[in-house]
Enzyme design. Sequence first.
Site, PDB file in Angstrom:
ATOM      1  N   THR A  99       0.874  -1.170   0.000  1.00 48.33           N
ATOM      2  CA  THR A  99       0.000   0.000   0.000  1.00 48.33           C
ATOM      3  C   THR A  99       0.911   1.219   0.000  1.00 48.33           C
ATOM      4  OG1 THR A  99      -1.798  -1.107   1.138  1.00 48.33           O
ATOM      5  CG2 THR A  99      -1.744   1.287   1.279  1.00 48.33           C
ATOM      6  N   LYS A 174      -7.392   1.456  -2.842  1.00 50.98           N
ATOM      7  CA  LYS A 174      -7.012   1.139  -1.461  1.00 50.98           C
ATOM      8  C   LYS A 174      -7.211   2.355  -0.560  1.00 50.98           C
ATOM      9  CE  LYS A 174      -5.364  -1.334   1.928  1.00 50.98           C
ATOM     10  NZ  LYS A 174      -4.090  -2.018   2.105  1.00 50.98           N
ATOM     11  N   LYS A 242       0.116   5.290   8.348  1.00 50.92           N
ATOM     12  CA  LYS A 242       0.800   5.494   7.062  1.00 50.92           C
ATOM     13  C   LYS A 242      -0.226   5.624   5.939  1.00 50.92           C
ATOM     14  CE  LYS A 242       1.751   2.035   4.510  1.00 50.92           C
ATOM     15  NZ  LYS A 242       2.168   0.861   3.722  1.00 50.92           N
TER      16      LYS A 242
END
Lengths: 294, 294
Positions: A99, A174, A242
């Site tokens: 990701t 995502k 993150k």
Amino acid sequence: MTKTETVGWIGTGVMGSSMCQHLLNNGHKVAVFNRTRSKAEPLVKMGAEWCDTPADVAEKSRIIFSIVGYPKDVRQVFLGESGILSKAEAGSCIVDMTTSTPALAVHIHNKAQEMEIDSIDAPVSGGDTGAREGKLAIMAGGKPEAFERVRPYFELMGENIKLMGGPGKGQHTKMCNQTLIASTMIGVVESLLYAHKAGMDMEKVISVIGKGAASSWSINNLGPRIARGDFDPGFFIKHFVKDMRIALDEARRMEVTLPGLALAEQFYTSAMAMGFENLGTQGLYKVLERMNGG
Amino acid sequence: MTKTETVGWIGTGVMGSSMCQHLLNNGHKVAVFNRTRSKAEPLVKMGAEWCDTPADVAEKSRIIFSIVGYPKDVRQVFLGESGILSKAEAGSCIVDMTTSTPALAVHIHNKAQEMEIDSIDAPVSGGDTGAREGKLAIMAGGKPEAFERVRPYFELMGENIKLMGGPGKGQHTKMCNQTLIASTMIGVVESLLYAHKAGMDMEKVISVIGKGAASSWSINNLGPRIARGDFDPGFFIKHFVKDMRIALDEARRMEVTLPGLALAEQFYTSAMAMGFENLGTQGLYKVLERMNGG
């Protein structure tokens, strides 16, 4: 997909190890690299060939998967001095399943295209369980031909596999996923704190609100853990932070305001400040509890 | 529960009409009142007996249900001059199914107890569909004996029926439910706006993120409506705003901070200011769209 051809695999953390195992279990030859070699040992014992650098992996394989930690690691793995693109040949295909940022995915795709190399961004969702059981959702971005080329490998790792659009669109999807989870988690911890403060049993409340219009994966899977005081990680707070920061950066780049995501990022930053970075995302409850004098 | 005994019903809006119909369809005699008489006519045609005031309903029945609009209406129906408690006899049981304030539920319960009248607060969730199909979730607060007394009636209206605790706990549970929905809805509209701004097809994104850890009733049921531009009400924004404000008031009373709920209430207040009060809760998307120059 022929099983005589060696497949490259970079990144053997919890997710990557399980995903790579599915390739080995299905008879594929694998060339593997990981920054910390010891974590790749179980795969090497299963038959994977160890490589000292990503460039070495690229020399031995024409289809190369990676799933590492942060965007800076992705950059290093693909564009660094001993990175994949320093050695990959024309006709190869690179697939980053970390990701990471949509912008970096596009940048790597463009670099690869100049070298006549296919590139796919394909982050996953489903956590350690999904990886272990080969039931990940895989959200891909890139050219349809490149996607079809690697789809057979994806099918060994996941179940809900979709090409979402051109380069970067896997990462964007995502980010939609994480943006949705972020505010949902706020709803989960606030509703359970309310329940607790109003003197009710959390599990009983979940048994009602978890079934109708308020239901979500988060309330039904993470809610009961909060009720039991179980804050062990399925998905680490530090990794979720993150992801949210990537989503906020991309939103800023697009000049899009997402106040709920911004609030969630601040809440989870507070979790980091309180030392909860290695708790699961349900650890957000502890932040709210402290904010409320607990 | 004997079918020769008349049951009282106050409030014949969309929800109340369907719920009361289940009683009539099961052979119960019903005495009915509604502020706007015309809305009760279909029930009267089905055999319900019209009453001019809540007090008249109380004179004719020993078990009385109500589902009206706002807490001020609940106060009027139970405590007003021609209210239920002005005429209800000792041994009666009153059941308020309006989503109203926990504090008012406790107040009415205490007043009723002084008169040896049972009182249950029992807000519902499941919307017009749930009411029509007799599949509501019913979250009750009050004494166990009183709950058992009215449970057979609840079973004609709902499926997930639970006594959550003492007086007010039904309302508190509904507040947990609405708090959970509030932030989840922010996640839904922000993730879909992100998808749109990143140039992706919303329905395709929902088909991926609606299945894993980000899944919720809201993304899977209201998300596709947003994608189609369908903002018709399942649940009205104006009613949701009422609920969130009750939850925030109760939270303040308990000295509990719920920043996500506060943000959602502000977002939906913006929806009211933009004239969207009669849209469904998914109309929040239009607020975010306007905030983003749309």
